[in-house]
Design a protein around this motif. Structure first.
Motif, PDB file in Angstrom:
ATOM      1  N   GLU A  10       0.850  -1.170  -0.012  1.00 28.68           N
ATOM      2  CA  GLU A  10       0.031  -0.004  -0.012  1.00 28.68           C
ATOM      3  C   GLU A  10       1.010   1.163   0.040  1.00 28.68           C
ATOM      4  N   LYS A  12       3.913   1.619  -1.034  1.00 28.46           N
ATOM      5  CA  LYS A  12       4.760   1.638  -2.278  1.00 28.46           C
ATOM      6  C   LYS A  12       3.561   2.205  -3.550  1.00 28.46           C
ATOM      7  N   HIS A  13       2.484   1.744  -3.495  1.00 30.83           N
ATOM      8  CA  HIS A  13       1.303   2.141  -4.499  1.00 30.83           C
ATOM      9  C   HIS A  13       0.856   3.706  -4.193  1.00 30.83           C
ATOM     10  N   GLY A  14       0.947   3.884  -2.773  1.00 28.34           N
ATOM     11  CA  GLY A  14       0.307   5.351  -2.437  1.00 28.34           C
ATOM     12  C   GLY A  14       1.517   6.353  -3.128  1.00 28.34           C
ATOM     13  N   PHE A  16       3.422   6.055  -5.331  1.00 29.53           N
ATOM     14  CA  PHE A  16       3.381   5.957  -7.019  1.00 29.53           C
ATOM     15  C   PHE A  16       2.169   6.763  -7.249  1.00 29.53           C
ATOM     16  N   LEU A  17       1.215   6.469  -6.745  1.00 26.75           N
ATOM     17  CA  LEU A  17      -0.181   7.391  -7.160  1.00 26.75           C
ATOM     18  C   LEU A  17       0.128   8.676  -6.926  1.00 26.75           C
ATOM     19  N   LYS A  18       0.851   9.178  -5.770  1.00 28.88           N
ATOM     20  CA  LYS A  18       0.795  10.695  -5.362  1.00 28.88           C
ATOM     21  C   LYS A  18       1.947  11.268  -6.408  1.00 28.88           C
ATOM     22  N   VAL A  20       2.042  10.276  -9.475  1.00 27.95           N
ATOM     23  CA  VAL A  20       1.281  10.415 -10.655  1.00 27.95           C
ATOM     24  C   VAL A  20       0.253  11.573 -10.838  1.00 27.95           C
ATOM     25  N   ILE A  21      -0.164  11.835  -9.637  1.00 26.99           N
ATOM     26  CA  ILE A  21      -0.916  13.213  -9.580  1.00 26.99           C
ATOM     27  C   ILE A  21      -0.056  14.415  -9.490  1.00 26.99           C
ATOM     28  N   HIS A  61       8.619   1.272 -11.315  1.00 28.93           N
ATOM     29  CA  HIS A  61       7.903   2.407 -11.506  1.00 28.93           C
ATOM     30  C   HIS A  61       8.592   3.697 -11.951  1.00 28.93           C
TER      31      HIS A  61
ATOM     32  N   PHE B  25      -7.505   9.444  -1.284  1.00 27.74           N
ATOM     33  CA  PHE B  25      -6.709   8.564  -0.705  1.00 27.74           C
ATOM     34  C   PHE B  25      -6.971   7.979   0.712  1.00 27.74           C
ATOM     35  N   PHE B  30      -7.413   3.228  -0.535  1.00 27.78           N
ATOM     36  CA  PHE B  30      -6.896   2.211   0.226  1.00 27.78           C
ATOM     37  C   PHE B  30      -7.758   1.606   1.269  1.00 27.78           C
ATOM     38  N   PRO B  93      -4.135  -0.038  -8.389  1.00 25.12           N
ATOM     39  CA  PRO B  93      -3.541   1.022  -8.362  1.00 25.12           C
ATOM     40  C   PRO B  93      -2.974   1.619  -9.788  1.00 25.12           C
ATOM     41  N   TRP B 100      -7.140   7.963 -13.942  1.00 22.77           N
ATOM     42  CA  TRP B 100      -6.964   9.495 -13.843  1.00 22.77           C
ATOM     43  C   TRP B 100      -6.280  10.346 -14.656  1.00 22.77           C
TER      44      TRP B 100
END
Lengths: 488, 488
Positions: A10, A12-14, A16-18, A20-21, A61, B25, B30, B93, B100
Motif C-alpha cells: 500500500e 509503495k502504491h500510495g 506511486f499514485l502521489k 502520478v498526481i 515505477h 486517498f 486504500f 493502483p 486519472w
C-alpha cells in the motif's frame, strides 16, 4: 498482486499514485497558452518514439512514470484554449474532481444496492432536466455518447409504432421510413442500419442556405413515401447541427409530425445545453413538443467525456422497450423497493457512472454558472463572426446561428471577388494546407470540412469559456499570417 | 468561469483538487478489511440524508468537499475484498493511475490527430489480443460494455449473411433466427430486439446440469428452424456464463456452425481474461474457431470500469458494417494517412478512451502479472468450493468450472437430506434473508439469484486477488453464523 516488495504494497502504491498526481498537475491539468496544443508527429514516427510494446514482465515505477510523461507529451491538450477542433474542449476542475472520485469508487450503475448515491443522483438529474424541457417530460437514461442516444431513440420510435417488433423483429409488412435533415449527424444513418431500418430508408429533407430543414420539403417527402406504400415512423430534427450549428424549425416540424402521426426525436446533443441560459434558451423553443431528445452535457457544458442524456416524455417507455428482467441482478425478493433499480430500463448492463461529474459541476456552479459559461461562449462566437465580416481575408460560409462560425480564408486573388464559387477547386485546398501548418506548429487545432458542393472551410467552435477577445485576435491573425505565406 | 475570487483561479482550483485527492486517498483508494463494504440506508432515507438538490447558485468549496465525503460515505466500496457481488471488483493502483490520466487528458478517440497515442495504443492492444486468440484474427473495437459488444456481433453476423441489410433494412424475405444457451447473458435478448431481430427469434439451446450447451439440442433446433423455413445466421456460445461460470463446448459448436454455415460469436466477457493464464488458458480452446469474441478486461483482469473488447477474424468487416465516412471528421485531404483514424469502423462517434488503463496495467504487471492474478483467484475459488463441500451447512448447486461457486446455505432441518428439491419454497427464502442481514451489517456483499427451477442460491465470485484463505473462512463462518441465528 504477487509482486515482491520490501515496503508494504500500500505504501509503495500510495507513493506511486502521489507522483502520478503531481505529474498530472504539472503537465496536463493547468495547461496554459504558452504550452503547445499538440506536439505533432506522424503515426509512423510515433511508433518509433513511443514504447507501445506489451511484454511478459512488468516495468518498474521509474519506467512507468516515464511512459506516463510520454503519453502526456504526445497527446493533444484538449483543455488548451486553442483546441477548437471538436464539439468538446476545456477541462473543468469540478468535472475533473468528479471523474477522479468516480474512478476511485469504480461503480457500475445498475442497482440501488451497488450504487446507492449514483442511482438516486441520476434520478434527480433526469427529473430536473425533464422539468427544464417541459411539464410532460418524465424519464431518461444516460448513454455512452450522443450516437447511441440517437440510435436508442430510433428504436423507441419503432417500438412506439409497433411494440411487437421487440418480440417479432423488424419483419414489418410495409417498409418503415424515417426522415432527417441532409445536414444531420452521421450517427442517424449508422444506427438506422444497426437497428435494422437500413440507411436507404432514412430520407434526408433539404435545408435552406443556413442549414435548417425546409419544412415544406420534409412534408412533401413524408407524403411521397406514404403514397409509395411506406410507413413513416420518425422524424429526427437537429438543434445545433454538427458543422453549421443550425437549428431546425421545431414547431413547424412538430406540426407535421402531429398531422402524420410520426414520432419526433430531437438531436440536441450540441444545442441542448442552451437550456441553462435564460438569454439563449429560446433557440430551443418547441423542443418540448418532441417525443425524445438527446442532450450531451459533455459538449456545450464542458462536462468531461462522456456525459450524454436521452430524455423521453412517456414514462413507461424505456422499461417497455428495453426490459428483460434478469433475475441475477433484479431479484424479485430484494430487501428494498426494486423500482429504485434503473438497470432494466437500459440496454447496457454494466455501466460506468457518468452522472457524478455533471452533478458535481452543477453543485459547484449552480444553474447560473452554466448560464454564465454559455453566455460568455456566445459572446466570443459573436466577436469571432464580427471579425470575419470585417476583415477582407475572411468570408462567412453562411450566417452564424450558434457557437459555430464557418468561414473561409481567402488568398489575395480571391478577395473582393463576387464569383468565389468559380474558384471552388482552388479554395478547397486552402484550409487543409493552413491547418497542416498550424498542427505542425502545435499552435492551434481548428477543424475544417467540405459541405455538399461547398469547398473546405474552417469551423470555429469553442466550449472553453476562458477563451477571450485577445485569443480571437490571435487565432485570426495566426491564420492570416500562415495563409499569406502559403498563398502570397 | 466568471466566479469572483481574490486568489488566482488556478491556485484556488489547484488547492481544491489537492484536497479532493487527499480525501480519495484517505477514504476510498486504500480500503481495508476494517472498513464497511456498504453503509446500508434504504432509498427513502438516503433521499433525506443526502443533499441531491440542484440549485440556481453554486456552493462553496467547504460544502463541496462535504458532499464529496458524503458521496464516498454512502457509496459501496467496490475495491473492498468483501465486495463479491458482481463480475467486477478490486481497485488496481495502476488501473486507477491510468484512469486519472485519461480523465485529465479528456480525449475522444476517433482520429489519430486528436488522440495520437491512444489510437495507436488501441491498435497495439487489439493486435496483441488477436494474436493471443489465433493466427487469423485481425481486428477489433473497444465497446462501452459487453452488452454492446454482443449486440454489435449480432449485427455483424447479419451483415455477413446479407450485407444489403445495412442499406435496405431487416425486411429479409425469410425469418432470421439465432441461437444461444438458455443460460446466456440477457444482453443477447435485449440487443436481438434492438437490432430488429426480435427476441422470439432467439432460440435457447438446452444446457446440461453444469450449465453448458448440449450440442445435440442446439443442432436439432437449428435443423428444426430450417425445416420451418427460417434462416439461422448466428450461434452465441458463452465462455464463462454469468451465474454458473459455465463454458460451452466450443469445438462441438464450431463444427455445427461450420456445417450449417452459421456465424459463431463467443461471449467471453467473463471467461476471456483466462487468455493470460498458461495454467487455465485451455478452458478457451476452440475460441479461435469463432468469428467474433467479446472479452471484458474490466471483469477477470480487474481493469477499472469500463474496458470491453469485441474482436473479429475478418479484417474489413467492422469498416464494412459500420462505416459512413463523415467528412467533418474523416476528411479526404488530411496531412497524414487517414487509415490511422479508427472512428469510421465504430458505431460511436465521440468515445471515451478505455485503452490506456488496460495498457498501463499490462505495462506494470506484464502478461505474467495477469497470469499470477488469475491463478491466485482460481486457487481461492478452489478453496472456497472445498470448504463448501466439507461443511454440512453448505451445498454446491452444481460443479464449479471457473471462479463462480454457486452454493446454498442449508438450515439445520435440511442438512444431510437427499430430497432437498422438495423444500425448494423454504430454501428459496434463505439466501435473500441472510444477504439482507449482511448488507445491513455492511460486512459482506455477496450476490444470490434463482435459476430456472432452482431456488435462490449464493454465487461467490471474486476478481480481487488480495482475497486469501482467511477471508474465505471469514465469509463462510459469517454466513453460517447469520444463518444459524435466522434459522435456528
Amino acid at each position: 498482486m504477487g509482486d515482491f516488495c520490501p515496503v508494504p504494497v500500500e505504501e509503495k502504491h500510495g507513493e506511486f499514485l502521489k507522483t502520478v498526481i503531481e505529474i498530472l498537475f504539472k503537465n496536463v491539468v493547468f495547461t496554459t497558452r504558452q504550452d503547445k496544443v499538440i506536439l505533432w508527429i506522424p503515426p509512423d514516427k510515433l511508433e518509433e518514439q513511443f514504447d507501445f510494446s506489451l511484454t511478459q514482465n512488468g516495468e518498474d515505477h521509474e519506467k512507468l512514470l516515464l511512459l506516463l510523461k510520454n503519453t502526456i507529451k504526445f497527446s493533444v491538450k484538449t483543455g488548451h484554449p486553442y483546441f477548437i477542433n471538436q464539439l468538446f474542449s476545456g477541462l473543468d476542475p469540478y468535472g475533473l474532481a468528479g471523474q477522479w472520485l468516480t474512478d476511485a469508487l469504480n461503480s457500475s450503475v445498475y442497482t440501488y444496492e451497488v450504487a446507492p448515491v449514483f442511482t438516486l443522483m441520476e434520478t434527480h438529474i433526469i427529473r430536473e432536466v425533464c422539468r427544464m424541457i417541459g411539464p410532460q417530460w418524465s424519464d431518461g437514461m444516460f448513454c455512452p455518447g450522443g450516437s447511441f442516444g440517437n440510435g436508442t431513440a430510433i428504436n423507441l420510435a419503432r417500438f412506439n409504432l409497433c411494440p411487437d417488433i421487440k418480440k417479432k423483429g423488424n419483419n414489418y409488412e410495409q417498409r418503415l421510413v424515417m426522415f432527417t435533415s441532409e445536414e444531420c449527424h452521421y450517427s442517424i444513418y449508422k444506427f438506422a442500419s444497426f437497428v435494422g431500418i437500413g440507411e436507404e430508408n432514412v430520407i434526408p429533407a433539404a435545408v435552406d442556405d443556413k442549414g435548417q430543414i425546409i419544412s415544406s420539403d420534409l412534408e412533401m417527402k413524408i407524403k411521397q413515401q406514404k403514397d409509395n406504400g411506406a410507413v413513416p415512423f420518425l422524424v429526427v430534427a437537429t438543434l445545433g447541427t454538427t458543422v453549421r450549428g443550425a437549428f431546425d424549425p421545431i414547431n413547424e416540424i412538430a406540426d407535421i409530425c402531429r398531422n402524420h402521426g410520426v414520432w419526433l426525436h430531437v438531436d440536441a446533443a450540441w444545442g441542448g445545453g442552451l437550456i441553462f441560459s435564460q438569454k439563449h434558451r429560446a433557440k430551443l423553443n418547441g423542443m418540448e413538443r418532441a417525443d425524445s431528445v438527446v442532450i450531451n452535457p459533455h459538449k456545450l457544458l464542458a462536462v468531461p467525456q462522456q456525459c450524454s442524456l436521452l430524455l423521453v416524455r412517456d414514462e413507461g417507455l424505456l422499461r417497455g422497450a428495453h426490459s428483460k428482467g434478469a433475475e441475477y441482478l433484479f431479484q424479485k425478493d430484494k430487501h428494498y423497493d426494486k423500482s429504485y433499480d434503473p438497470g432494466d430500463k437500459y440496454l447496457q448492463c454494466g455501466r460506468k457512472c457518468d452522472v457524478f461529474k455533471f452533478w458535481f459541476m452543477w453543485k459547484a456552479k449552480g444553474s447560473s454558472g452554466f448560464a454564465n459559461h454559455i453566455d460568455a461562449l456566445m459572446k466570443t462566437a459573436e466577436s469571432f463572426e464580427k471579425q470575419i465580416r470585417n476583415r477582407p481575408e475572411f468570408m462567412m460560409v453562411s450566417d452564424r446561428q450558434y457557437m459555430n462560425v464557418c468561414f473561409w480564408y481567402l488568398p489575395r486573388y480571391l478577395r473582393g471577388k463576387s464569383n468565389i464559387s468559380e474558384y471552388a477547386p482552388q479554395l478547397h485546398k486552402v484550409a487543409p494546407e493552413i491547418r497542416a501548418v498550424m498542427i505542425k506548429h502545435g499552435s492551434v487545432m481548428l477543424g475544417y470540412q467540405p459541405l455538399k458542393s461547398l469547398p473546405n472551410f474552417f469551423r470555429f467552435v469553442s466550449q472553453n469559456s476562458s477563451l477571450n477577445q485577445k485569443d480571437v485576435d490571435f487565432i485570426l491573425d495566426h491564420i492570416a499570417e500562415i495563409g499569406d505565406s502559403l498563398f502570397p
